[in-house]
Design an enzyme around this catalytic site. Structure first.
Site, short mmCIF file in Angstrom:
data_model
loop_
_atom_site.label_atom_id
_atom_site.label_comp_id
_atom_site.label_asym_id
_atom_site.label_seq_id
_atom_site.Cartn_x
_atom_site.Cartn_y
_atom_site.Cartn_z
N LYS A 192 56.26 28.90 -98.73
CA LYS A 192 57.02 29.73 -98.96
C LYS A 192 56.30 31.24 -99.11
O LYS A 192 55.55 31.75 -99.90
CB LYS A 192 57.38 29.77 -100.43
CG LYS A 192 58.51 30.87 -100.95
CD LYS A 192 58.40 31.06 -102.53
CE LYS A 192 59.24 32.19 -102.82
NZ LYS A 192 58.64 33.65 -102.13
N GLU A 268 45.12 30.92 -107.67
CA GLU A 268 44.26 32.07 -107.59
C GLU A 268 45.19 33.30 -108.11
O GLU A 268 46.12 33.63 -107.46
CB GLU A 268 43.85 32.28 -106.26
CG GLU A 268 42.54 33.56 -106.04
CD GLU A 268 43.23 34.90 -105.73
OE1 GLU A 268 43.35 35.75 -106.76
OE2 GLU A 268 43.60 35.06 -104.54
N CYS A 303 43.79 41.47 -105.70
CA CYS A 303 43.19 40.81 -106.79
C CYS A 303 41.98 40.93 -107.16
O CYS A 303 41.43 40.91 -108.24
CB CYS A 303 43.56 39.35 -106.67
SG CYS A 303 45.22 38.66 -106.54
N GLU A 398 45.94 44.68 -115.09
CA GLU A 398 46.05 44.80 -113.73
C GLU A 398 46.96 45.56 -113.26
O GLU A 398 48.16 45.34 -113.41
CB GLU A 398 46.15 43.35 -113.13
CG GLU A 398 45.74 43.24 -111.71
CD GLU A 398 46.00 41.86 -111.19
OE1 GLU A 398 45.30 41.55 -110.18
OE2 GLU A 398 46.78 41.30 -111.29
#
Length: 500
Positions: A192, A268, A303, A398
């Site tokens: 996906k 992750e 990230c 973040e």
């Protein structure tokens, strides 16, 4: 590979592209069973690129059925490592022939600078596929030291059907990080892609078929997280899911596994990564360049972005002065113009989120050293904010945009405490001229990758993943990535048993 050095060169490549938005199931391009579509746009301009198949659970079921049939009949899983290697190497060769068009397509779909796609994303994608292809026929099974009366074999077998759920920030590279080891191990895969960035994954699937990958081994199902990602997570005939994305979504996949078949899950997730600069660091010009690269590469939509600069008090102003001299190298503008290093953010919604952090900085009365403004469309200037406290949302959350937050420290112990004062633990950087300090601090910081006097993520040979809420269950990249796509089996043979 066509050379592109100017915006005019890129424009010619754009004119030559065709956009297929159909899903790819069992070796064929296909519409969603419902016939529904969703628009994919160029985030830099708002231009409509293609209509993607808006798949749902019925299409996921089709993809999983195709993947299971391919796995069970052995058309890929039972091929020798050398045979699988040859197909993956051919896929890499075909991608290399289309490197320029893949790079331009990636830039159009994501807002990433085409210069980065040409220099890093697509070449590294090809390299990762080649690396795993070359690795798979060099791995040996084991025999345990069980004594002369038995033979105890420890063998690896492909885990089965794998679901790969990808992020939008590195569409091609994250595809390679997952399908490279999964296909090399002999698994069948259902992917996906992020609904914002599906076009390059669909093209790779077509090239994989051209390279000789059997039908059903690689399936691409496009659509939203709710309609496609959740059914993948809950599907009882998927043996393992590998996910890269937000920590919040990662948690959902753990719940989906618990609610279905206890499939293996590898996550992750996010990061709030520190760059720790000590006052004994050599060459502040080099330090500044590395810190800016860590913060602003890929518009900070990374990230492992070093979004927290922890700098020893005595060297802060000198380092900020070096950054002031270099920040003009981070030119922002049309992602298709090779002179630009910063493109647009991925979407209007994400732009609103990042802009909210700039408003937080102003509300908290912080010093905005550089940038802090937004421009036309969904562009955010590369921004440096000084005086950020450990209690601020800018320090703890973040941001996923081109925003660097500066916090000072006095001692090594304080630096380590600040670096570890986060729910995340993906990456970190340490800048110092003292070898003992570099090793001591690298060991003390709880992160999956720590770089010394540089910014990076290692290379294809090194594992990538995080501590704490940055990761779960395994690692991408390196030989260790194969661990998550294989099962260990013990075969115990009693030599004393008499043959009939």
């Amino acid at each position: 590979m066509q050379q592109v050095n100017t915006l005019s060169d890129v424009a010619k490549v754009v004119q030559s592209l065709t956009f297929s938005g159909q899903a790819f199931i069992n070796g064929q391009c296909t519409a969603a069973a419902s016939g529904n579509t969703l628009a994919t746009i160029n985030p830099a301009t708002g231009e409509h690129l293609a209509d993607l198949a808006a798949c749902d659970v019925s299409d996921v079921n089709r993809g999983v059925d195709a993947a299971r049939a391919a796995f069970d009949d052995g058309r890929w899983s039972q091929q020798s490592p050398g045979e699988r290697k040859a197909v993956l190497l051919q896929l890499a060769a075909l991608m290399e022939q289309e490197l320029t068009s893949l790079a331009v397509l990636e830039s159009l779909d994501s807002g990433k600078p085409v210069s980065e796609c040409l220099a890093v994303d697509v070449p590294e994608t090809i390299h990762v596929l080649r690396w795993h292809a070359e690795a798979i026929d060099k791995l040996y099974d084991h025999q345990a030291p069980a004594g002369n009366g038995v033979v105890a074999m420890i063998v690896r077998e492909p885990i089965g059907v794998v679901g790969c759920v990808l992020p939008w920030n590195f569409p091609l590279l994250m595809l390679a990080w997952k399908i490279g080891p999964a296909l090399a191990a002999g698994c069948s895969v259902i992917v996906k892609p992020a609904e914002q960035t599906s076009l390059t994954a669909l093209r790779v699937a077509q090239l994989a078929t051209e390279a000789g990958l059997p039908a059903g081994v690689l399936n691409i199902v496009t659509g939203s997280g709710k309609a496609v990602g959740e059914p993948i997570g809950l599907h009882a005939d998927i043996d393992m899911v590998s996910f890269t994305g937000s920590t919040a979504t990662g948690r959902r996949f753990l719940r989906y596994a618990a609610e279905s078949n206890l499939k293996k899950v590898v996550l992750e997730c996010g990061g709030k990564n520190p760059a720790i600069v000590f006052d004994d660091a050599d060459d502040l010009s080099s330090v500044a360049a590395n810190v800016l690269n860590g913060a602003f590469w890929n518009m900070g939509e990374n990230c492992s972005a070093t979004s927290r600069l922890l700098v020893q008090e005595g060297v802060k102003e000198a380092l900020l002065a070096q950054m002031d001299r270099q920040i003009n190298r981070w030119r922002m503008g049309n992602p298709l113009d090779p002179v630009n290093r910063l493109g647009s953010l991925i979407s209007a919604d994400h732009f609103t989120k990042v802009r909210g952090y700039l408003e937080t900085a102003r509300r908290e009365g912080l010093r905005i050293v550089q940038g802090g403004e937004t421009t036309r469309g969904i562009y955010v200037q590369p921004t440096i904010i000084d005086g950020v406290s450990a209690q601020s949302a800018l320090f703890r959350e973040e941001i996923f945009g081109p925003v660097l937050c500066v916090t000072t420290f006095k001692t090594e112990a304080e630096a380590i405490a600040l670096a570890n004062d986060t729910d995340y633990g993906l990456a970190a950087s340490v800048y110092t001229a003292r070898l003992n300090r570099a090793l001591r601090v690298s060991r003390a910081v709880r992160a999956g990758t720590v770089t010394v006097n540089c910014f990076g993520e290692g290379d294809a040979t090194t594992p990538f993943g995080g501590y704490k809420q940055s990761g779960f269950g395994g690692r991408d990249k390196s030989i260790f990535a194969l661990d998550q796509y294989t099962e260990l089996k013990t075969i115990w043979i009693d030599l004393s048993a008499q043959d009939a």
